[in-house]
Write a protein that holds these residues in place. Structure first.
Motif, PDB file in Angstrom:
ATOM      1  N   THR A 131       0.840  -1.189   0.000  1.00  0.00           N
ATOM      2  CA  THR A 131       0.000   0.000   0.000  1.00  0.00           C
ATOM      3  C   THR A 131       0.880   1.246   0.000  1.00  0.00           C
ATOM      4  O   THR A 131       2.078   1.180   0.270  1.00  0.00           O
ATOM      5  CB  THR A 131      -0.906   0.019   1.237  1.00  0.00           C
ATOM      6  N   ARG A 135       2.270  -0.725   4.092  1.00  0.00           N
ATOM      7  CA  ARG A 135       1.878  -2.081   4.484  1.00  0.00           C
ATOM      8  C   ARG A 135       2.095  -3.029   3.307  1.00  0.00           C
ATOM      9  O   ARG A 135       1.874  -2.652   2.157  1.00  0.00           O
ATOM     10  CB  ARG A 135       0.415  -2.105   4.923  1.00  0.00           C
ATOM     11  N   GLU A 244      -6.946  -9.194  -0.075  1.00  0.00           N
ATOM     12  CA  GLU A 244      -7.826  -9.113   1.097  1.00  0.00           C
ATOM     13  C   GLU A 244      -7.095  -8.565   2.313  1.00  0.00           C
ATOM     14  O   GLU A 244      -7.649  -7.756   3.066  1.00  0.00           O
ATOM     15  CB  GLU A 244      -8.420 -10.483   1.382  1.00  0.00           C
ATOM     16  N   LYS A 245      -5.867  -8.985   2.536  1.00  0.00           N
ATOM     17  CA  LYS A 245      -5.115  -8.509   3.701  1.00  0.00           C
ATOM     18  C   LYS A 245      -4.849  -7.007   3.633  1.00  0.00           C
ATOM     19  O   LYS A 245      -4.825  -6.327   4.660  1.00  0.00           O
ATOM     20  CB  LYS A 245      -3.781  -9.262   3.798  1.00  0.00           C
ATOM     21  N   LEU A 246      -4.645  -6.492   2.437  1.00  0.00           N
ATOM     22  CA  LEU A 246      -4.270  -5.088   2.270  1.00  0.00           C
ATOM     23  C   LEU A 246      -5.432  -4.197   1.840  1.00  0.00           C
ATOM     24  O   LEU A 246      -5.262  -2.985   1.710  1.00  0.00           O
ATOM     25  CB  LEU A 246      -3.139  -4.974   1.240  1.00  0.00           C
ATOM     26  N   GLY A 247      -6.610  -4.772   1.642  1.00  0.00           N
ATOM     27  CA  GLY A 247      -7.741  -3.983   1.168  1.00  0.00           C
ATOM     28  C   GLY A 247      -7.539  -3.456  -0.233  1.00  0.00           C
ATOM     29  O   GLY A 247      -7.963  -2.339  -0.565  1.00  0.00           O
ATOM     30  N   LEU A 248      -6.886  -4.253  -1.075  1.00  0.00           N
ATOM     31  CA  LEU A 248      -6.567  -3.824  -2.443  1.00  0.00           C
ATOM     32  C   LEU A 248      -7.407  -4.559  -3.483  1.00  0.00           C
ATOM     33  O   LEU A 248      -6.967  -4.794  -4.605  1.00  0.00           O
ATOM     34  CB  LEU A 248      -5.075  -4.054  -2.722  1.00  0.00           C
ATOM     35  N   GLN A 249      -8.634  -4.918  -3.109  1.00  0.00           N
ATOM     36  CA  GLN A 249      -9.484  -5.679  -4.036  1.00  0.00           C
ATOM     37  C   GLN A 249      -9.826  -4.907  -5.302  1.00  0.00           C
ATOM     38  O   GLN A 249     -10.172  -5.510  -6.320  1.00  0.00           O
ATOM     39  CB  GLN A 249     -10.783  -6.108  -3.338  1.00  0.00           C
ATOM     40  N   SER A 250      -9.725  -3.589  -5.261  1.00  0.00           N
ATOM     41  CA  SER A 250     -10.021  -2.791  -6.463  1.00  0.00           C
ATOM     42  C   SER A 250      -8.793  -2.019  -6.942  1.00  0.00           C
ATOM     43  O   SER A 250      -8.916  -1.014  -7.638  1.00  0.00           O
ATOM     44  CB  SER A 250     -11.171  -1.817  -6.186  1.00  0.00           C
TER      45      SER A 250
END
Length: 304
Positions: A131, A135, A244-250
């Motif tokens: 990120t 992260r 999923e761990k990093l909230g980078l689905q988009s």
């Protein structure tokens, strides 16, 4: 004039890029494998020595390098860093150096910095994300004995498996049989076994068979298509936990490594699987390679 250098150390070859202060960049140069955890004894030292000889021949020589960044597999192991540092000193380089995983250099090369995901399938396979606030997460990359599905070694290994399975009659005849025999210059399975278990036939030689799978799949060969489907599925599975761990689905994702860049059937299979698992991801064309990413990281370190 000072320069910075970035090295992408791979399981089969190593690429080095150099950037001078005035923005000029000489032709990149290559050397052998640079995976301290997975190459034969002496290979790492030989590769580092070759890289340093090329750098020494540049205007200014080794003394002009104000930062060297080396990205390679297994770099998180402190012993690996010591190993590489000793090889650099033995080769005459005593300047600043920073070490990082090849997954980070691939991300920076492909996307120009953090804030996304890179899926790599070269000799092995790994997914890495970072990120913008630093992260990071990774999935895969555990080596050919335990993992690396979807990489060149796995494809080559599965091609060999298909040959002997077809020979037994466990699966239907496959075009991989003749393709593998021709590539390895053998005429029978007994010769094939002798070839692949002979000293010196290792990860690189198995991975070199991967293009045969792509070619056979493009011809509609059933065994090759199954291998490609498996590879695409396994590569897509690498991405899901990282996103999923990093909230980078988009977020943006880039494909890197020789398999995903050169084997169209595997690339297509991985892309199809990702559209199902993570439909909001955006596939981005890589801006540069991992060596370019190493140069970018070297520049960041030099400016700190």
């Amino acid at each position: 004039m000072d320069f910075i250098a970035g090295v992408d150390g791979g399981g089969t070859k190593t690429l080095c890029r150099v950037l001078y202060q005035d923005g000029t960049a000489p032709q990149p140069f290559t050397a052998g494998a640079l995976n301290p955890n997975g190459t034969v004894a002496g290979q790492c030292e030989a590769t580092v020595a070759d890289l340093l000889r090329n750098m020494a021949a540049l205007p200014g020589g080794l003394d002009a390098c104000r930062m060297l960044c080396i990205g390679a597999a297994g770099i998180s192991n402190p012993a690996t860093r010591v190993h590489l540092q000793n090889a650099l000193q033995a080769g005459g380089y005593h300047g600043p150096v920073t070490f990082t995983g090849d997954q980070q250099t691939a991300l920076y090369g492909a996307l120009g910095g953090p804030g996304g995901i890179v899926l790599i399938a070269g000799t092995g396979s790994i997914c890495y994300g970072q990120t913008t606030d630093g992260r990071e997460a990774r999935s895969g990359g555990w080596g050919s004995l335990m993992d690396d599905e979807g990489g060149g070694f796995a494809l080559g290994r599965d091609a060999l498996a298909a040959v002997v399975r077809a020979e037994d009659g466990r699966i239907a005849p496959t075009a991989l049989h003749d393709a593998v025999f021709k590539a390895l210059q053998v005429g029978a399975v007994r010769e094939l076994i002798g070839k692949i278990y002979a000293p010196g036939f290792g990860k690189r030689e198995v991975a070199a068979l991967a293009p045969l799978v792509g070619a056979a799949a493009e011809q509609g060969d059933a065994a090759a298509l199954q291998i490609v489907e498996k590879a695409g599925r396994e590569l897509a599975l690498l991405v899901r936990p990282v996103a999923e761990k990093l909230g980078l689905q988009s977020a943006r994702i880039a494909f890197a490594g020789s398999v995903l860049q050169k084997c169209a059937p595997v690339r297509s299979a991985a892309q199809t699987q990702l559209q199902t698992l993570l439909p909001q991801l955006t596939l981005a064309e890589p801006q540069g390679d991992a060596a370019a990413g190493a140069v970018l990281l070297a520049r960041c370190k030099a400016e700190e």
